[in-house]
Motif scaffolding. Sequence first.
Motif, mmCIF file in Angstrom:
data_model
loop_
_atom_site.group_PDB
_atom_site.id
_atom_site.type_symbol
_atom_site.label_atom_id
_atom_site.label_comp_id
_atom_site.label_asym_id
_atom_site.label_seq_id
_atom_site.Cartn_x
_atom_site.Cartn_y
_atom_site.Cartn_z
ATOM 1 N N UNK A 1 0.832 -1.202 0.000
ATOM 2 C CA UNK A 1 0.000 0.000 0.000
ATOM 3 C C UNK A 1 0.870 1.256 0.000
ATOM 4 N N UNK A 2 1.918 1.251 0.820
ATOM 5 C CA UNK A 2 2.788 2.423 0.916
ATOM 6 C C UNK A 2 3.511 2.712 -0.397
ATOM 7 N N UNK A 3 3.837 1.678 -1.130
ATOM 8 C CA UNK A 3 4.610 1.843 -2.356
ATOM 9 C C UNK A 3 3.746 2.043 -3.599
ATOM 10 N N UNK A 4 2.488 1.710 -3.514
ATOM 11 C CA UNK A 4 1.629 1.835 -4.696
ATOM 12 C C UNK A 4 1.237 3.291 -4.920
ATOM 13 N N UNK A 5 1.142 3.642 -6.160
ATOM 14 C CA UNK A 5 0.653 4.968 -6.512
ATOM 15 C C UNK A 5 1.615 6.107 -6.275
ATOM 16 N N UNK A 6 2.836 5.836 -5.874
ATOM 17 C CA UNK A 6 3.785 6.918 -5.633
ATOM 18 C C UNK A 6 4.787 7.065 -6.771
ATOM 19 N N UNK A 7 4.681 6.227 -7.779
ATOM 20 C CA UNK A 7 5.578 6.328 -8.909
ATOM 21 C C UNK A 7 6.994 5.853 -8.633
ATOM 22 N N UNK A 8 7.164 5.028 -7.613
ATOM 23 C CA UNK A 8 8.497 4.499 -7.323
ATOM 24 C C UNK A 8 8.869 3.448 -8.362
ATOM 25 N N UNK A 9 10.096 3.493 -8.868
ATOM 26 C CA UNK A 9 10.529 2.461 -9.815
ATOM 27 C C UNK A 9 10.622 1.097 -9.127
ATOM 28 N N UNK A 10 10.534 0.026 -9.897
ATOM 29 C CA UNK A 10 10.583 -1.327 -9.303
ATOM 30 C C UNK A 10 11.846 -1.577 -8.484
ATOM 31 N N UNK A 11 12.964 -1.011 -8.897
ATOM 32 C CA UNK A 11 14.213 -1.224 -8.171
ATOM 33 C C UNK A 11 14.156 -0.584 -6.779
ATOM 34 N N UNK B 1 14.433 -2.555 -3.231
ATOM 35 C CA UNK B 1 15.362 -2.151 -2.177
ATOM 36 C C UNK B 1 14.674 -1.973 -0.831
ATOM 37 N N UNK B 2 13.503 -1.351 -0.849
ATOM 38 C CA UNK B 2 12.734 -1.179 0.391
ATOM 39 C C UNK B 2 12.398 -2.548 0.980
ATOM 40 N N UNK B 3 11.903 -3.427 0.141
ATOM 41 C CA UNK B 3 11.532 -4.770 0.587
ATOM 42 C C UNK B 3 12.740 -5.508 1.152
ATOM 43 N N UNK B 4 13.875 -5.413 0.471
ATOM 44 C CA UNK B 4 15.089 -6.074 0.938
ATOM 45 C C UNK B 4 15.560 -5.496 2.271
ATOM 46 N N UNK C 1 16.135 2.695 -2.069
ATOM 47 C CA UNK C 1 15.064 1.979 -1.380
ATOM 48 C C UNK C 1 15.534 1.359 -0.080
ATOM 49 N N UNK C 2 16.702 0.724 -0.124
ATOM 50 C CA UNK C 2 17.277 0.150 1.104
ATOM 51 C C UNK C 2 17.482 1.252 2.131
ATOM 52 N N UNK C 3 18.075 2.344 1.701
ATOM 53 C CA UNK C 3 18.341 3.463 2.605
ATOM 54 C C UNK C 3 17.045 3.984 3.222
ATOM 55 N N UNK C 4 16.027 4.133 2.418
ATOM 56 C CA UNK C 4 14.744 4.636 2.907
ATOM 57 C C UNK C 4 14.175 3.732 3.999
ATOM 58 N N UNK C 5 14.195 2.427 3.761
ATOM 59 C CA UNK C 5 13.669 1.478 4.753
ATOM 60 C C UNK C 5 14.471 1.525 6.045
ATOM 61 N N UNK D 1 15.808 2.844 11.799
ATOM 62 C CA UNK D 1 16.793 3.365 12.761
ATOM 63 C C UNK D 1 16.383 4.699 13.376
ATOM 64 N N UNK D 2 15.248 5.240 12.964
ATOM 65 C CA UNK D 2 14.757 6.475 13.562
ATOM 66 C C UNK D 2 15.304 7.740 12.941
ATOM 67 N N UNK D 3 15.947 7.652 11.781
ATOM 68 C CA UNK D 3 16.470 8.829 11.116
ATOM 69 C C UNK D 3 15.425 9.516 10.246
ATOM 70 N N UNK D 4 14.293 8.874 10.078
ATOM 71 C CA UNK D 4 13.222 9.414 9.240
ATOM 72 C C UNK D 4 11.884 8.973 9.812
ATOM 73 N N UNK D 5 10.876 9.779 9.619
ATOM 74 C CA UNK D 5 9.522 9.401 10.034
ATOM 75 C C UNK D 5 8.739 8.747 8.896
ATOM 76 N N UNK D 6 9.337 8.729 7.694
ATOM 77 C CA UNK D 6 8.697 8.105 6.528
ATOM 78 C C UNK D 6 9.097 6.652 6.450
ATOM 79 N N UNK D 7 8.110 5.760 6.423
ATOM 80 C CA UNK D 7 8.391 4.323 6.359
ATOM 81 C C UNK D 7 8.926 3.909 5.008
ATOM 82 N N UNK D 8 8.715 4.727 4.005
ATOM 83 C CA UNK D 8 9.226 4.468 2.651
ATOM 84 C C UNK D 8 9.786 5.760 2.109
#
Length: 119
Positions: A32-42, A46-49, A103-107, A112-119
């Motif tokens: 749900x978080x990743x849908x509709x935001x125009x994020x590329x598959x890669x 990365x977020x999933x990984x 994507x990995x960095x975002x997750x 780690x608490x450096x961002x309030x955005x889950x994605x």
Amino acid sequence: MTAPPQPQRDEGQPVGVRAYAEAEAAERELPTLLSGRGHPPEFRAGVTAGYSWALGREARSPVTGAGADGVPDMELLTAEIDAAVVREDEAAGDPVTRDYVRGVHSALAWICGYSNRRV
């Protein structure tokens, strides 16, 4: 042939600065978080990984390949974030790798608490 042992789930164990259950719930919301935001598959991969490794479901980290037995500790998580920043710079001309590492960095930044955005 037997399957390798799976890390034990411990809802009281922290994942970075998040409770295990909170990080696991965020992982379940990824579609749900990743849908509709125009994020590329890669980026999505990365977020999933990042979430999968942070929750102890993968033995090797998504950027450096560092090993972890179960849920990685904060030191290992932040080292992976640092490596992602460096790798992103190195991959400036390679959008596939760059988007995956972002994507990995975002997750991991959220975990780690450096961002309030889950994605």
